[in-house]
Design a protein around this motif. Structure first.
Motif, PDB file in Angstrom:
ATOM      1  N   UNK A 254       0.828  -1.206   0.000  1.00 48.74           N
ATOM      2  CA  UNK A 254       0.000   0.000   0.000  1.00 48.74           C
ATOM      3  C   UNK A 254       0.868   1.264   0.000  1.00 48.74           C
ATOM      4  N   UNK A 255       1.928   1.268   0.799  1.00 51.55           N
ATOM      5  CA  UNK A 255       2.824   2.413   0.826  1.00 51.55           C
ATOM      6  C   UNK A 255       3.492   2.621  -0.528  1.00 51.55           C
ATOM      7  N   UNK A 256       3.837   1.533  -1.203  1.00 53.65           N
ATOM      8  CA  UNK A 256       4.461   1.649  -2.525  1.00 53.65           C
ATOM      9  C   UNK A 256       3.500   2.272  -3.526  1.00 53.65           C
ATOM     10  N   UNK A 257       2.232   1.888  -3.457  1.00 55.24           N
ATOM     11  CA  UNK A 257       1.230   2.448  -4.363  1.00 55.24           C
ATOM     12  C   UNK A 257       1.058   3.949  -4.087  1.00 55.24           C
ATOM     13  N   UNK A 258       1.003   4.331  -2.808  1.00 58.52           N
ATOM     14  CA  UNK A 258       0.873   5.745  -2.459  1.00 58.52           C
ATOM     15  C   UNK A 258       2.065   6.549  -2.958  1.00 58.52           C
ATOM     16  N   UNK A 259       3.254   5.973  -2.858  1.00 62.40           N
ATOM     17  CA  UNK A 259       4.453   6.682  -3.263  1.00 62.40           C
ATOM     18  C   UNK A 259       4.565   6.788  -4.785  1.00 62.40           C
ATOM     19  N   UNK A 260       4.237   5.711  -5.490  1.00 60.91           N
ATOM     20  CA  UNK A 260       4.387   5.691  -6.949  1.00 60.91           C
ATOM     21  C   UNK A 260       3.245   6.408  -7.664  1.00 60.91           C
ATOM     22  N   UNK A 261       2.045   6.351  -7.099  1.00 63.20           N
ATOM     23  CA  UNK A 261       0.913   7.035  -7.706  1.00 63.20           C
ATOM     24  C   UNK A 261       0.167   6.237  -8.751  1.00 63.20           C
ATOM     25  N   UNK A 262       0.702   5.092  -9.156  1.00 63.79           N
ATOM     26  CA  UNK A 262       0.003   4.206 -10.093  1.00 63.79           C
ATOM     27  C   UNK A 262       0.247   2.766  -9.681  1.00 63.79           C
ATOM     28  N   UNK A 263      -0.701   1.897 -10.008  1.00 67.22           N
ATOM     29  CA  UNK A 263      -0.554   0.482  -9.705  1.00 67.22           C
ATOM     30  C   UNK A 263       0.579  -0.130 -10.534  1.00 67.22           C
ATOM     31  N   UNK A 264       0.664   0.263 -11.801  1.00 64.91           N
ATOM     32  CA  UNK A 264       1.655  -0.345 -12.681  1.00 64.91           C
ATOM     33  C   UNK A 264       3.077  -0.022 -12.229  1.00 64.91           C
TER      34      UNK A 264
ATOM     35  N   UNK B 183       3.303  -8.817 -10.124  1.00 64.66           N
ATOM     36  CA  UNK B 183       2.391  -8.497 -11.216  1.00 64.66           C
ATOM     37  C   UNK B 183       1.350  -7.491 -10.740  1.00 64.66           C
ATOM     38  N   UNK B 184       0.816  -6.734 -11.681  1.00 60.60           N
ATOM     39  CA  UNK B 184      -0.184  -5.743 -11.314  1.00 60.60           C
ATOM     40  C   UNK B 184      -1.451  -6.384 -10.752  1.00 60.60           C
ATOM     41  N   UNK B 185      -1.955  -7.511 -11.341  1.00 58.95           N
ATOM     42  CA  UNK B 185      -3.132  -8.156 -10.742  1.00 58.95           C
ATOM     43  C   UNK B 185      -2.887  -8.607  -9.296  1.00 58.95           C
ATOM     44  N   UNK B 186      -1.687  -9.127  -9.017  1.00 56.26           N
ATOM     45  CA  UNK B 186      -1.377  -9.566  -7.648  1.00 56.26           C
ATOM     46  C   UNK B 186      -1.380  -8.381  -6.693  1.00 56.26           C
TER      47      UNK B 186
ATOM     48  N   UNK C 275      -3.042  -5.538  -7.127  1.00 51.57           N
ATOM     49  CA  UNK C 275      -4.424  -5.065  -7.002  1.00 51.57           C
ATOM     50  C   UNK C 275      -5.203  -5.924  -6.015  1.00 51.57           C
ATOM     51  N   UNK C 276      -4.956  -7.234  -6.024  1.00 48.29           N
ATOM     52  CA  UNK C 276      -5.647  -8.129  -5.078  1.00 48.29           C
ATOM     53  C   UNK C 276      -5.246  -7.816  -3.641  1.00 48.29           C
ATOM     54  N   UNK C 277      -3.976  -7.519  -3.425  1.00 47.57           N
ATOM     55  CA  UNK C 277      -3.517  -7.176  -2.072  1.00 47.57           C
ATOM     56  C   UNK C 277      -4.203  -5.903  -1.576  1.00 47.57           C
ATOM     57  N   UNK C 278      -4.275  -4.888  -2.432  1.00 49.57           N
ATOM     58  CA  UNK C 278      -4.906  -3.634  -2.029  1.00 49.57           C
ATOM     59  C   UNK C 278      -6.403  -3.826  -1.799  1.00 49.57           C
ATOM     60  N   UNK C 279      -7.039  -4.594  -2.691  1.00 53.90           N
ATOM     61  CA  UNK C 279      -8.471  -4.868  -2.528  1.00 53.90           C
ATOM     62  C   UNK C 279      -8.732  -5.630  -1.233  1.00 53.90           C
ATOM     63  N   UNK C 280      -7.853  -6.573  -0.897  1.00 53.17           N
ATOM     64  CA  UNK C 280      -8.002  -7.326   0.348  1.00 53.17           C
ATOM     65  C   UNK C 280      -7.850  -6.434   1.570  1.00 53.17           C
ATOM     66  N   UNK C 281      -6.943  -5.487   1.475  1.00 53.47           N
ATOM     67  CA  UNK C 281      -6.750  -4.548   2.576  1.00 53.47           C
ATOM     68  C   UNK C 281      -7.982  -3.661   2.745  1.00 53.47           C
ATOM     69  N   UNK C 282      -8.559  -3.214   1.651  1.00 52.25           N
ATOM     70  CA  UNK C 282      -9.778  -2.397   1.716  1.00 52.25           C
ATOM     71  C   UNK C 282     -10.938  -3.204   2.275  1.00 52.25           C
ATOM     72  N   UNK C 283     -11.024  -4.471   1.885  1.00 56.12           N
ATOM     73  CA  UNK C 283     -12.105  -5.330   2.402  1.00 56.12           C
ATOM     74  C   UNK C 283     -11.929  -5.551   3.907  1.00 56.12           C
ATOM     75  N   UNK C 284     -10.675  -5.757   4.350  1.00 56.94           N
ATOM     76  CA  UNK C 284     -10.411  -5.993   5.767  1.00 56.94           C
ATOM     77  C   UNK C 284     -10.775  -4.774   6.608  1.00 56.94           C
TER      78      UNK C 284
END
Length: 293
Positions: free
Chosen positions: A9-19, A28-31, A33-42
Motif C-alpha cells: 500500500x505504501x508503494x502504491x501511495x508513493x508511486x501514484x500508479x498500480x503499474x 504483477x499488477x493483478x497480484x 491489485x488483489x492485495x490492495x483490494x483485500x486490505x480495503x475489504x479488511x
C-alpha cells in the motif's frame, strides 16, 4: 493486517500508479491489485481513489498511510536490532530533535561513538516537540532532544550541560539592528514571526511568554514557523521580526539580517529524553552511557 500488504500500500501511495508500484515491488499488477483490494475489504473502506491514469489516497487512506509508515518503520527497526551477533555492537539509533545549536554536542558524541562502534548507524529526525514526543511514544525514535522539557513520569531524561539563548532576527535596516539587546517593549508594536511551539493561537507559551510578561498581551503574531530557514525568508521580505534561538539563522554582514539577544536573558534548557518502559538495544544503552559521561 499483514506487513506485506502495508508495504504494498505504501508503494502504491508513493508511486501514484498500480503499474509503477508493481514494477518497483517486482510483482504483477493483478497480484498487487488483489492485495490492495483485500486490505480495503479488511478495513471496510476505500483507501484509494482510482483515476484513469493514477490513484490517490482517500481521507481514510491518508490516515492508513501515516499509520503504515509507523508500523513498517517499527518492524524494520526491530528486525535490525535482531540482525547482529551478540558480540558486535551494531544497529540503528533514531534521534528526534528540534532545531538547536546545542545539537552540536550530540553530533560530537555521535562522531566519537561511531569511531568506536562503526557498525552503528544514526538517524536524525527534525520536528517540533509535540511531534517528537509522539514519535517517541510510538517507538519510532529511541530518544529525543527537547528544549524546556516538562518532566513526565513516562520518560527518563538526561539534562545537557548547555542551554540555548533566545534572540530576535531583524532586517539589517531595522532600527532594532542598532541595539545591542532587545527588551519586551521593543517588540510589542511590530509584527512578529514566532516559533509555533511558543504560540497557542491565542497567547504566548513557554519561555517567551514568561519573558514578555505583561507586554505579551500586546504582541502581533504575523506568522509561525517550525524550521528557521523558511522563517528567515519572511523576515527578509518584511513580514515581521523573528524570535529564534541563537546560532540557527545566518546573520551578519552579507546576509541582510542581524541577530540580537533578548534582555533580560531568556534561555531554554536542553534534555535528552527516552521512554522509561522501553527496553533499549545494546547500541542504545552504550550511547546513553557515553552521553552521561
Amino acid at each position: 493486517m499483514e506487513l506485506r500488504a502495508l508495504r504494498y500500500y505504501l508503494a502504491v501511495c508513493e508511486c501514484g500508479t498500480m503499474s509503477r508500484a508493481a514494477e518497483e515491488l517486482h510483482v504483477t499488477q493483478p497480484a498487487l491489485s488483489r492485495q490492495i483490494a483485500g486490505l480495503e475489504h479488511e478495513l471496510g473502506c476505500e483507501l484509494l481513489e482510482r483515476h484513469s491514469r493514477s490513484v490517490t489516497p482517500t481521507e481514510k487512506g491518508l490516515y492508513l498511510r501515516r499509520r503504515a509508515q509507523e508500523i513498517v518503520g517499527l518492524a524494520d527497526q526491530t528486525s535490525a536490532d535482531f540482525s547482529h551477533d551478540d558480540d558486535i555492537v551494531a544497529g540503528d539509533i533514531h534521534i528526534g530533535a528540534g532545531e538547536s545549536a546545542s545539537m552540536r554536542l550530540i553530533a560530537q558524541r555521535v562522531r566519537a561513538f561511531r569511531e568506536r562502534y562503526p557498525d552503528v548507524r544514526f538517524h536524525l529526525h527534525s520536528a517540533v516537540a509535540t511531534d517528537l514526543v509522539e514519535r517517541l511514544e510510538h517507538g519510532l525514535d529511541d530518544l529525543a532532544v527537547l528544549m524546556s522539557y516538562p518532566e513526565d513520569e513516562r520518560y527518563s531524561h538526561l539534562r545537557l550541560p548547555l542551554s540555548d539563548a533566545w534572540g530576535v532576527v531583524v532586517r539589517e535596516d531595522d532600527p532594532l539592528a542598532a541595539r545591542e539587546v532587545i527588551s519586551p517593549a521593543d517588540l510589542a508594536a511590530e509584527p512578529l514571526v514566532m516559533p509555533e511551539r511558543s504560540w497557542t493561537g491565542e497567547r504566548l507559551a513557554g519561555p517567551l511568554a514568561a519573558w514578555f510578561g505583561d507586554e505579551g498581551d500586546d504582541v502581533e503574531v504575523a506568522a509561525t514557523y517550525n524550521l528557521s530557514f523558511n522563517a528567515a525568508l519572511l523576515v527578509q521580505e518584511g513580514v515581521g521580526r523573528m524570535l529564534t534561538l541563537e546560532g540557527l539563522t545566518p546573520a551578519g554582514p552579507g546576509s541582510g539580517l542581524a541577530f540580537r539577544l533578548l534582555y533580560p536573558p531568556a534561555v531554554s534548557i536542553i534534555d535528552v529524553v527516552w521512554k522509561r518502559a522501553a527496553t533499549p538495544s545494546r547500541a542504545m544503552s552504550l550511547f546513553l552511557e557515553s552521553l552521561r559521561q
